[in-house]
Design a protein around this motif. Structure first.
Motif, PDB file in Angstrom:
ATOM      1  N   LYS A 117       0.823  -1.211   0.000  1.00 26.96           N
ATOM      2  CA  LYS A 117       0.000   0.000   0.000  1.00 26.96           C
ATOM      3  C   LYS A 117       0.858   1.262   0.000  1.00 26.96           C
ATOM      4  N   ILE A 118       2.130   1.097   0.324  1.00 27.94           N
ATOM      5  CA  ILE A 118       2.997   2.269   0.345  1.00 27.94           C
ATOM      6  C   ILE A 118       3.461   2.546  -1.072  1.00 27.94           C
ATOM      7  N   GLN A 119       2.979   3.598  -1.616  1.00 24.87           N
ATOM      8  CA  GLN A 119       3.385   3.942  -2.964  1.00 24.87           C
ATOM      9  C   GLN A 119       3.579   5.430  -3.040  1.00 24.87           C
ATOM     10  N   ILE A 120       4.354   5.806  -4.038  1.00 21.68           N
ATOM     11  CA  ILE A 120       4.507   7.233  -4.252  1.00 21.68           C
ATOM     12  C   ILE A 120       3.112   7.824  -4.413  1.00 21.68           C
ATOM     13  N   GLY A 121       2.839   8.853  -3.672  1.00 23.87           N
ATOM     14  CA  GLY A 121       1.546   9.509  -3.820  1.00 23.87           C
ATOM     15  C   GLY A 121       0.486   9.020  -2.857  1.00 23.87           C
TER      16      GLY A 121
ATOM     17  N   ASP B  53       6.019  -4.529  -6.347  1.00 24.50           N
ATOM     18  CA  ASP B  53       6.032  -3.273  -7.103  1.00 24.50           C
ATOM     19  C   ASP B  53       6.078  -2.115  -6.115  1.00 24.50           C
ATOM     20  N   PHE B  54       6.635  -2.446  -4.963  1.00 26.74           N
ATOM     21  CA  PHE B  54       6.808  -1.488  -3.874  1.00 26.74           C
ATOM     22  C   PHE B  54       7.463  -0.203  -4.376  1.00 26.74           C
ATOM     23  N   LEU B  55       6.849   0.916  -4.104  1.00 22.88           N
ATOM     24  CA  LEU B  55       7.352   2.226  -4.522  1.00 22.88           C
ATOM     25  C   LEU B  55       7.643   2.263  -6.010  1.00 22.88           C
ATOM     26  N   GLU B  56       6.925   1.472  -6.758  1.00 28.86           N
ATOM     27  CA  GLU B  56       7.236   1.392  -8.171  1.00 28.86           C
ATOM     28  C   GLU B  56       7.145   2.765  -8.807  1.00 28.86           C
ATOM     29  N   ARG B  62       3.066   9.474 -15.601  1.00 31.47           N
ATOM     30  CA  ARG B  62       1.870  10.214 -15.215  1.00 31.47           C
ATOM     31  C   ARG B  62       1.502  11.283 -16.211  1.00 31.47           C
ATOM     32  N   LEU B  78      -4.623  14.495 -10.275  1.00 31.56           N
ATOM     33  CA  LEU B  78      -4.509  13.066  -9.994  1.00 31.56           C
ATOM     34  C   LEU B  78      -5.311  12.762  -8.740  1.00 31.56           C
ATOM     35  N   SER B  81      -3.700   6.336  -7.391  1.00 30.39           N
ATOM     36  CA  SER B  81      -3.129   5.367  -8.304  1.00 30.39           C
ATOM     37  C   SER B  81      -3.209   3.992  -7.673  1.00 30.39           C
TER      38      SER B  81
END
Lengths: 197, 375
Positions: A117-121, B53-56, B62, B78, B81
């Motif tokens: 769940k940790i993602q950029i944004g 896909d951690f911090l992918e 974008r 945005l 995501s």
């Protein structure tokens, strides 16, 4: 108290030019100017908690930049360097906000963090932001440069090219650092014992 | 670890990453020069890096605010995501600059023609679902953005927050607060199922709650899409389950054919989270109210055929207006005491049955399977 924004604009533009030329004193003088402004704008953003709106650091930083420098001439390299200086500040602000949220809403308790769940944004994932911050503290003892890359990429949402510009290295180097930093963080966060609800 | 060793780890990690799978072991062996610390650290980092896909990095893909697609849709901001791509708020200039939600499709999937076919089929189906608690999909588009082909969906923009955000903000809901939302979620699920559409990845972040002058309405998003995306992603060589494991029914994780019952399982997890804040787990507390406990336990039954057939049945159970599950309860001459004491005998058995499939580690988010594709 800082001077009026208009008076500051000139100084900041000069400092940004100094930053671009790599003069070492520039960041130290820029940080206090930026921090106060950024904090105020962030507070306004975060307080309103607009539910339909994902907080975006880039948007926040952009607004801060416009306010400090004035809208007239936005040079993307100046803007990028500005973001570079502000990335660490952005981290402080988001972490601070996360801590407040934790103590207010959850009575100080922690909720589990799902790595995927940790993602950029994903800024409304406060626990995720805090977990990243704590892991970065540890990473900083091993490799400060990787922390810097994560701050730029994660907390300021800079692209690889923009991060390369800020750090004065190639895109390829940033990419390598980013990959290893992600791996390091992922393993650090996974090793941490997770409390089941 | 000394700084010199760490530098060697970094260099070697990169070399191994770049290498083909066949060469990796050799490169690692050669590169660590017999230093076990270095070897272990590189391996550890690789294990952490590989499956996730951690911090992918998606930021380079974008869409910029203000970008215009097909000379019609203007990106406003945005919104979020996820595994499928990004969701933006956009203005549709052809229809009176009305604001809509625009969902981009990950480029790797958008290039796969079989996936696009399936998605198209699912969109056609999902458009038949007309219900106040299901977010309507408008259309599927193909455009070109900065020289790259781009596929995206348009749907109604619902201003509100996700149920996930709401629960994080407010904490567990009382029975009185939760019931109207639960009722709407269930109505949406039943409407979609009636039209033959299965969600496949129901979870609180797929439920948008809007506040209209103090009256909360819940809308389900992504009906039919999640499933298509999951199949699309698994059609390739190494398949991953994209569904969110904590909410996924055992049959979803086992990749046996999925029916509407899978959505009922996810409903059970959602109902639980609404009331208790967290996810159900071994020995976890249950809501105090009998109706809620029974509805949740029934939905979370590991056997798909034992779950309620329709979501509205779960609501009836919560409200105590539904028929009791037959035999099991009639067997006990005085079930009242048992029920009052929580979920003693029958409850416990049911609990351990439905607990086993819920993965306990976050690594379960990515489950590789050998099966090439689903029948």
């Amino acid at each position: 108290m800082p001077e009026s924004p208009m008076a500051q604009a000139g100084e900041i533009t000069q400092l940004l030019a100094a930053l671009r030329e790599g003069r070492p004193e520039a960041p130290d003088r820029l940080v206090p100017l930026v921090y106060e402004e950024l904090r105020q704008i962030a507070r306004a953003y975060l307080r309103s908690e607009r539910p339909d709106h994902t907080l975006q650091p880039t948007e926040l930083l952009h607004e801060t930049y416009c306010r400090l420098v004035g809208q007239r001439d936005i040079d993307w390299r100046d803007r990028t360097h500005f973001f570079g200086v502000a990335a660490h500040l952005m981290r402080l602000i988001l972490v601070d906000h996360g801590r407040k949220h934790r103590s207010e809403k959850h009575g100080g308790g922690r909720t589990p963090v799902a790595l995927d769940k940790i993602q950029i944004g994903s800024w409304d994932n406060f626990e995720g932001v805090l977990a990243i911050d704590e892991a970065l503290e540890k990473l900083g003892q091993i490799d400060a440069r990787l922390v810097r890359v994560v701050e730029l990429r994660f907390f300021a949402e800079l692209s690889l090219d923009e991060s390369a510009e800020v750090l004065g290295v190639s895109r390829e180097t940033v990419k390598r650092d980013w990959n290893i930093a992600r791996a390091w963080l992922a393993s650090a966060l996974t090793l941490e014992p997770r409390r089941e609800p | 670890m000394s700084p010199e060793k760490w530098e060697r780890v970094k260099a070697l990690f990169h070399l191994v990453e770049e290498a083909s799978t066949a060469e990796r072991d050799r490169i690692l062996e050669d590169g660590c020069k017999g230093d076990d610390d270095v070897r272990r650290e590189v391996l550890r980092l690789q294990l952490a890096a590989a499956p996730s896909d951690f911090l992918e990095d998606r930021s380079d893909l974008r869409l910029a605010v203000g970008a215009r697609l097909l000379d019609r849709f203007e990106i406003v901001r945005l919104l979020g995501s996820g595994g499928m791509g990004e969701v933006y708020e956009a203005r549709d200039w052809r229809l009176g600059s009305r604001h809509i939600a625009l969902k981009t499709i990950r480029p790797d999937l958008a290039r796969d023609s079989r996936f696009v076919q399936r998605l198209t089929k699912e969109v056609v189906l999902a458009r038949e679902v007309v219900h106040p608690n299901v977010c309507p999909i408008y259309d599927l588009f193909e455009a070109e953005e900065q020289g790259r082909p781009l596929r995206f969906l348009t749907m109604r923009l619902i201003r509100g927050e996700t149920l996930d955000a709401l629960l994080r903000r407010r904490g567990p809901l009382s029975a009185v607060e939760a019931l109207p939302l639960a009722r709407q979620v269930c109505a949406g699920i039943d409407a979609a199922h009636k039209a033959g559409v299965i969600h496949g990845d129901l979870k609180p972040s797929n439920v948008i709650v809007a506040d209209n002058d103090g009256v909360e309405s819940a809308t389900l998003t992504d009906f039919g899409l999640a499933r298509t995306f999951e199949e699309g992603a698994s059609a390739g060589h190494s398949s991953l389950v994209l569904a969110t494991p904590a909410y996924a029914a055992p049959e979803v994780l086992n990749r046996t054919p999925v029916t509407t019952a899978a959505d009922l399982f996810s409903l059970g997890v959602i109902l639980y989270r609404m009331r208790m804040g967290g996810l159900p787990g071994l020995g976890a507390a249950m809501p105090a109210e009998l109706g809620w406990r029974r509805a949740i336990t029934a939905c979370l039954d590991q056997r798909a055929e034992n779950r309620p057939a329709r979501a509205s049945a779960a609501i009836q159970t919560i409200e105590g207006t539904g028929r009791r599950p037959p035999s099991k309860w009639l067997w006990a001459a005085a079930p009242v005491a048992l029920l009052a004491a929580g979920w003693l005998l029958p409850g416990r058995a049911a609990v351990s049955r439905w607990l086993s499939p819920v993965p306990k580690t976050r690594h379960a988010a990515v489950l590789p399977f050998d099966t090439p594709s689903r029948p």
